[in-house]
Write a protein that holds these residues in place. Structure first.
Motif, PDB file in Angstrom:
ATOM      1  N   GLU A  78      13.943   9.540   8.213  1.00 32.42           N
ATOM      2  CA  GLU A  78      13.421  10.182   9.417  1.00 32.42           C
ATOM      3  C   GLU A  78      13.951  11.604   9.567  1.00 32.42           C
ATOM      4  O   GLU A  78      13.203  12.523   9.937  1.00 32.42           O
ATOM      5  CB  GLU A  78      13.772   9.333  10.638  1.00 32.42           C
ATOM      6  CG  GLU A  78      13.030   7.999  10.666  1.00 32.42           C
ATOM      7  CD  GLU A  78      13.603   7.003  11.646  1.00 32.42           C
ATOM      8  OE1 GLU A  78      12.967   5.953  11.874  1.00 32.42           O
ATOM      9  OE2 GLU A  78      14.693   7.249  12.202  1.00 32.42           O
ATOM     10  N   ALA A  79      15.238  11.799   9.260  1.00 34.04           N
ATOM     11  CA  ALA A  79      15.820  13.143   9.347  1.00 34.04           C
ATOM     12  C   ALA A  79      15.214  14.081   8.316  1.00 34.04           C
ATOM     13  O   ALA A  79      14.865  15.233   8.620  1.00 34.04           O
ATOM     14  CB  ALA A  79      17.337  13.059   9.174  1.00 34.04           C
ATOM     15  N   LEU A  80      15.080  13.608   7.085  1.00 34.40           N
ATOM     16  CA  LEU A  80      14.483  14.440   6.036  1.00 34.40           C
ATOM     17  C   LEU A  80      13.026  14.760   6.353  1.00 34.40           C
ATOM     18  O   LEU A  80      12.567  15.889   6.154  1.00 34.40           O
ATOM     19  CB  LEU A  80      14.593  13.727   4.691  1.00 34.40           C
ATOM     20  CG  LEU A  80      16.010  13.567   4.117  1.00 34.40           C
ATOM     21  CD1 LEU A  80      16.001  12.556   2.971  1.00 34.40           C
ATOM     22  CD2 LEU A  80      16.579  14.902   3.646  1.00 34.40           C
ATOM     23  N   ALA A  81      12.281  13.773   6.859  1.00 35.77           N
ATOM     24  CA  ALA A  81      10.884  14.006   7.224  1.00 35.77           C
ATOM     25  C   ALA A  81      10.757  15.025   8.344  1.00 35.77           C
ATOM     26  O   ALA A  81       9.722  15.683   8.493  1.00 35.77           O
ATOM     27  CB  ALA A  81      10.225  12.692   7.647  1.00 35.77           C
ATOM     28  N   SER A  82      11.839  15.182   9.126  1.00 35.65           N
ATOM     29  CA  SER A  82      11.860  16.170  10.202  1.00 35.65           C
ATOM     30  C   SER A  82      12.348  17.527   9.726  1.00 35.65           C
ATOM     31  O   SER A  82      12.479  18.463  10.534  1.00 35.65           O
ATOM     32  CB  SER A  82      12.752  15.666  11.344  1.00 35.65           C
ATOM     33  OG  SER A  82      12.313  14.404  11.811  1.00 35.65           O
ATOM     34  N   GLY A  83      12.667  17.639   8.428  1.00 37.51           N
ATOM     35  CA  GLY A  83      13.046  18.925   7.856  1.00 37.51           C
ATOM     36  C   GLY A  83      14.525  19.183   7.760  1.00 37.51           C
ATOM     37  O   GLY A  83      14.934  20.279   7.362  1.00 37.51           O
ATOM     38  N   CYS A  84      15.366  18.197   8.114  1.00 36.61           N
ATOM     39  CA  CYS A  84      16.811  18.391   8.028  1.00 36.61           C
ATOM     40  C   CYS A  84      17.284  18.238   6.584  1.00 36.61           C
ATOM     41  O   CYS A  84      16.820  17.344   5.861  1.00 36.61           O
ATOM     42  CB  CYS A  84      17.551  17.355   8.863  1.00 36.61           C
ATOM     43  SG  CYS A  84      17.315  17.498  10.647  1.00 36.61           S
TER      44      CYS A  84
END
Length: 411
Positions: free
Chosen positions: A305-311
């Motif tokens: 979820e964090a990676l999908a949000s660009g983090c």
């Protein structure tokens, strides 16, 4: 169309397995399948909005006036709500726990007439269902926490393995986990498929490029098993760098230790408590770096979820995390080596200091890259995980369920 009975022995929200079940229920609804949910909840629990009608749900209740007079046993020893540890249950309590779920599930089978059962966790309830409802094909999803319990609680291994070894199919998170399941539960490898875990792209998508003070997010239980105390010690050593940490989650008895370690960092740490998925997604979009210092994981949903949000992310080098890192790249996801441990999620005192040192080094390197702008854009990070959606995960689950139904008809 397939009539599916989904069984979860915990609340259908608040944890990774709860989010997993909700996502599968939603995807099943979209594709025209009929689903029925059996779950474990506290007495008086306020039912959230679920992707199935209320008359397609049955709950085993826990608490003083519930079906079982103790808090819900948690698949993790520290849960984000009142819970009992499996290690603390008596044999009579375990018998009553299994029987309560068995009675409800057998009643639902007679009324709803599902064609297949999809249980969560390779653990006690799943094992009991294998023995009590042999007339239906049974698929079980492994979430990682079940393997941790199996490895730690020797006295329950034979009981769990007795039923789970009969499973018709297992959905694993990673190839490495699939091999471990085959060995621990004596399940033929051919019955185990890797279906992974996912995220909801309608909630988790990238925001704008960030600059200045680096906003760091941790989301999960505030506990030792999740590595939070050591992460806070490492960040204390990096006070000369411009960062702020947002802690999302709670942690029962171990939360106090985490709060005490955060206190010396003052207003550089923001404690949010538990957040709904929408608020967490918004926080990720406004952040640069996600940290996951866990000592044990399956395939952490929150990392996807964090990676999908660009983090970008810093995370411990665990099998499920390595599975993600292979497609994300080390410029966006830094892996932190874990020192030798004395058990699944504990290590000796010298190991604790080595872990803090490793976290400090990885965090410092990533923070400096963030400050220099030497990281992929949020859009690029999100692109690297775009295939890991719940829609794709359910496609794999759907294929397994269809195959089980075809196989049973052919007998």
């Amino acid at each position: 169309m397939v009539r599916i009975l989904l069984v979860l022995s915990q609340r259908p929200e608040a944890t990774g397995s709860g989010i997993y079940v909700r996502a599968l229920l939603e995807e099943a609804r979209r594709r025209g399948h009929e689903a029925f949910l059996v779950a474990g909840v506290p007495v008086g629990w306020e039912i959230p909005s679920l992707p199935v009608p209320r008359d397609r749900c049955r709950f085993v209740t826990f608490g003083a006036r519930g079906d079982l007079p103790f808090p819900i046993p948690g698949m993790s020893d520290v849960m984000p709500y009142a819970s009992t540890r499996f290690r603390d249950l008596t044999e009579n309590q375990i018998d009553a726990y299994e029987e309560a779920f068995s009675v409800v599930c057998r009643d639902v089978v007679s009324r709803f007439e599902p064609r297949v059962i999809h249980a969560q966790h390779l653990w006690l309830v799943t094992s009991r269902l294998c023995k009590d409802i042999p007339e239906l094909p049974l698929l079980a999803s492994c979430h990682g926490s079940d393997l941790r319990q199996f490895l730690q609680l020797f006295h329950l291994r034979a009981r769990v393995r007795a039923g789970c070894s009969r499973l018709d199919a297992v959905a694993a998170l990673t190839t490495e986990q699939a091999e471990e399941i085959a060995t621990l539960f004596e399940i033929p490898r051919g019955r185990i498929s890797v279906t992974g875990a996912g995220f909801d792209p309608r909630l988790f998508f990238p925001g704008k490029t960030r600059c200045g003070t680096v906003r760091i997010v941790y989301a999960g239980k505030l506990s030792r098993a999740k590595g939070v105390p050591w992460m806070l010690r490492a960040l204390f050593r990096l006070r000369d760098l411009p960062w702020e940490l947002h802690l999302v989650g709670s942690g029962g008895s171990e939360e106090a230790e985490c709060r005490a370690l955060a206190h010396p960092l003052g207003d550089r740490v923001v404690l949010h408590g538990a957040l709904p998925q929408e608020a967490l997604a918004s926080l990720f979009r406004s952040s640069t770096l996600f940290v996951l210092p866990s000592l044990f994981e399956g395939l952490p949903l929150v990392l996807l979820e964090a990676l999908a949000s660009g983090c970008c992310a810093v995370a411990t080098d665990l099998p499920g995390v390595r599975d993600v890192a292979a497609s994300v790249g080390d410029d966006a996801l830094t892996l932190v080596a874990l020192p030798e441990r004395t058990s699944v999620d504990q290590f000796p005192p010298e190991g604790e200091m080595l872990f803090v040192d490793a976290l400090e080094n990885s965090l410092e390197a990533m923070l400096r890259r963030c400050l220099l702008g030497d990281i992929p854009s949020p859009e690029e990070v999100a692109r690297r995980v775009e295939g890991r959606t719940w829609e794709n995960v359910f496609s794999g689950i759907e294929s397994l369920l269809a195959e089980l139904c075809r196989r049973r008809r052919g007998q």
